[in-house]
Design a protein around this motif. Structure first.
Motif, PDB file in Angstrom:
ATOM      1  N   PRO A 285      -8.676  -4.628  -7.235  1.00  0.00           N
ATOM      2  CA  PRO A 285      -8.505  -5.514  -8.401  1.00  0.00           C
ATOM      3  C   PRO A 285      -7.915  -4.805  -9.619  1.00  0.00           C
ATOM      4  CG  PRO A 285     -10.605  -5.971  -7.341  1.00  0.00           C
ATOM      5  CD  PRO A 285     -10.046  -4.752  -6.666  1.00  0.00           C
ATOM      6  N   ASP A 286      -8.139  -3.480  -9.750  1.00  0.00           N
ATOM      7  CA  ASP A 286      -7.587  -2.757 -10.896  1.00  0.00           C
ATOM      8  C   ASP A 286      -6.124  -2.376 -10.689  1.00  0.00           C
ATOM      9  OD1 ASP A 286      -7.666  -0.649  -9.107  1.00  0.00           O
ATOM     10  OD2 ASP A 286      -9.127   0.544 -10.221  1.00  0.00           O
ATOM     11  N   GLY A 287      -5.546  -2.747  -9.546  1.00  0.00           N
ATOM     12  CA  GLY A 287      -4.143  -2.458  -9.276  1.00  0.00           C
ATOM     13  C   GLY A 287      -3.898  -1.177  -8.522  1.00  0.00           C
ATOM     14  N   SER A 288      -4.908  -0.332  -8.367  1.00  0.00           N
ATOM     15  CA  SER A 288      -4.722   0.926  -7.644  1.00  0.00           C
ATOM     16  C   SER A 288      -4.634   0.672  -6.145  1.00  0.00           C
ATOM     17  CB  SER A 288      -5.878   1.895  -7.949  1.00  0.00           C
ATOM     18  OG  SER A 288      -7.113   1.348  -7.540  1.00  0.00           O
ATOM     19  N   THR A 289      -3.934   1.562  -5.452  1.00  0.00           N
ATOM     20  CA  THR A 289      -3.786   1.470  -4.000  1.00  0.00           C
ATOM     21  C   THR A 289      -4.605   2.568  -3.358  1.00  0.00           C
ATOM     22  OG1 THR A 289      -1.553   0.595  -4.243  1.00  0.00           O
ATOM     23  CG2 THR A 289      -2.152   1.445  -2.083  1.00  0.00           C
ATOM     24  N   VAL A 290      -5.450   2.196  -2.407  1.00  0.00           N
ATOM     25  CA  VAL A 290      -6.323   3.147  -1.726  1.00  0.00           C
ATOM     26  C   VAL A 290      -6.184   2.944  -0.227  1.00  0.00           C
ATOM     27  CG1 VAL A 290      -7.960   3.273  -3.641  1.00  0.00           C
ATOM     28  CG2 VAL A 290      -8.282   1.556  -1.840  1.00  0.00           C
ATOM     29  N   THR A 291      -6.756   3.851   0.546  1.00  0.00           N
ATOM     30  CA  THR A 291      -6.646   3.767   1.998  1.00  0.00           C
ATOM     31  C   THR A 291      -8.019   3.837   2.639  1.00  0.00           C
ATOM     32  OG1 THR A 291      -4.503   4.870   1.921  1.00  0.00           O
ATOM     33  CG2 THR A 291      -5.583   4.766   4.053  1.00  0.00           C
ATOM     34  N   ALA A 292      -8.348   2.796   3.400  1.00  0.00           N
ATOM     35  CA  ALA A 292      -9.590   2.777   4.166  1.00  0.00           C
ATOM     36  C   ALA A 292      -9.372   3.537   5.470  1.00  0.00           C
ATOM     37  CB  ALA A 292     -10.009   1.341   4.460  1.00  0.00           C
ATOM     38  N   PRO A 293     -10.438   4.087   6.063  1.00  0.00           N
ATOM     39  CA  PRO A 293     -10.261   4.896   7.274  1.00  0.00           C
ATOM     40  C   PRO A 293      -9.789   4.100   8.478  1.00  0.00           C
ATOM     41  CG  PRO A 293     -12.598   4.579   6.801  1.00  0.00           C
ATOM     42  CD  PRO A 293     -11.833   4.094   5.602  1.00  0.00           C
ATOM     43  N   ASN A 294     -10.057   2.800   8.501  1.00  0.00           N
ATOM     44  CA  ASN A 294      -9.668   1.976   9.645  1.00  0.00           C
ATOM     45  C   ASN A 294      -9.699   0.503   9.236  1.00  0.00           C
ATOM     46  OD1 ASN A 294     -12.547   1.119   9.969  1.00  0.00           O
ATOM     47  ND2 ASN A 294     -12.809   3.246  10.630  1.00  0.00           N
ATOM     48  N   GLU A 295      -9.248  -0.370  10.138  1.00  0.00           N
ATOM     49  CA  GLU A 295      -9.141  -1.786   9.815  1.00  0.00           C
ATOM     50  C   GLU A 295     -10.507  -2.427   9.577  1.00  0.00           C
ATOM     51  OE1 GLU A 295      -7.837  -5.098   8.600  1.00  0.00           O
ATOM     52  OE2 GLU A 295      -6.345  -3.610   9.228  1.00  0.00           O
TER      53      GLU A 295
END
Length: 364
Positions: free
Chosen positions: A241-251
């Motif tokens: 929601p804050d606009g940052s892009t992150v990566t989760a370990p898996n789906e």
């Protein structure tokens, strides 16, 4: 006798003005990848520092430092990814220019071969007419090649334009030595990416100069998804929601994060299991992981399953577990939890004096 050189001159001038597309060693692409490598090293130093602080320091202040340091980590990873993406754009543009240059060379050679084949007939009206027609045909092919490359470069420079703006730099704060140095280093890296981005735009814009017959204009500006690094180089990207892009370990973890964020604003109800009417802390996390097809226990203190991860290695979807509370990490130094209502908060290990079990990854 018609002057073949005069007929060939527009095509040869166009070829001479067209860039080779060959990137020099240490050029824009190499500089971008080198910058990304340096930022990756900062990212690794930050992980070690965050873990060191959490091993040596507890409490609200330590949690604030960790949250800010993790936001710095997100910025570092975003910049690194952006640098590699920009290098890819530069390489694609250079390859397109190189292909265009080879096509133009082939067109010029074809014209020469065909006019030479006319031989002595060039001195006759029919031969001159054939030579002029051949010149016009080949010049048209050359202009079409230039137009195709120009269109391709417009696409690549639009990509570069979207990638050039640097991510916001986190505000300064007291944090571990390596993490404290990271904002300044990231700011320097952002400047380097912007500078090299200009170099890349220059490379693409100078691939051909104006001639009397055709030109490749300097493009004014592909959409690319950039995301944060993961240790394994794999994962599922999310935009918070804050606009940052992150990566989760898996789906599964990514799906759980999306589901948890979808409950934000839900009223707190003790024992609540429904995002439509009310949730408590463990009800929210159980619901979110249920949406991902992962069954976890109902009670907060029992949701410490899967593998335990250190604070510097937390990823979206990891659970922060206390004796009587649980929250889900969403990335960029934040977590979502069932307060009143369900809300996004800064990551922490302190919660009303409860014993903190640690961070856990249910999907491993």
């Amino acid at each position: 006798m018609i002057d073949i050189n005069a007929l060939a001159k527009p095509i040869l001038d166009l070829l001479a003005s067209f860039g080779s597309g060959v990137l020099p060693a240490g050029g824009p692409s190499d500089s971008l990848r080198s910058t990304s490598t340096s930022v990756d090293q900062i990212h690794q130093m930050g992980r070690a520092s965050i873990n060191g602080v959490n091993n040596a320091w507890d409490g609200v202040a330590a949690d604030a430092v960790t949250a800010k340091a993790l936001r710095v980590q997100t910025s570092a990873a975003t910049i690194s990814d952006r640098g590699n993406d920009m290098a890819g754009v530069v390489n694609q543009a250079a390859a397109q220019v190189e292909t265009g240059q080879k096509e133009l060379t082939g067109i010029a050679q074809s014209f020469i071969d065909k006019t030479v084949a006319i031989g002595p007939a060039l001195g006759t009206p029919a031969g001159m007419s054939l030579a002029v027609g051949t010149a016009i045909d080949h010049l048209g092919q050359a202009v079409n090649t230039v137009g195709k490359v120009r269109s391709e470069l417009d696409t690549q420079t639009a990509s570069m334009s979207e990638l050039t703006p640097p991510p916001p730099t986190p505000p300064p704060a007291a944090m571990p030595v390596a993490a404290a140095a990271a904002p300044q280093a990231i700011s320097m890296a952002s400047g380097a990416l912007g500078s090299v981005g200009s170099m890349a735009s220059g490379l693409m814009g100078s691939s051909a100069n104006q001639t009397s017959t055709a030109s490749i204009a300097s493009p004014a500006g592909t959409s690319s998804t950039t995301g944060t690094k993961t240790d394994t180089g794999t994962g599922v990207k999310l935009t918070l929601p804050d606009g940052s892009t992150v990566t989760a370990p898996n789906e599964k973890a990514a799906t759980a994060v999306r589901a948890a964020l979808g409950t934000v604003g839900t009223p707190y109800v003790w024992g609540g299991n429904s995002p439509g009417s009310g949730l408590d802390c463990s009800g929210m996390t159980k619901y979110a992981y249920g949406e991902a097809g992962v069954d976890i226990p109902r009670l907060a203190a029992e949701q410490d399953g899967g593998s335990q991860v250190s604070p510097g290695d937390v990823m979206p979807g990891d659970l922060a577990v206390w004796d009587g509370h649980v929250a889900m990490v969403i990335g960029n130094g934040q977590l979502v939890e069932a307060g009143d209502p369900v809300q996004v908060s800064s990551i922490r290990t302190e919660n009303s004096g409860m014993n903190f079990h640690g961070f856990y990854r249910p999907t491993e």
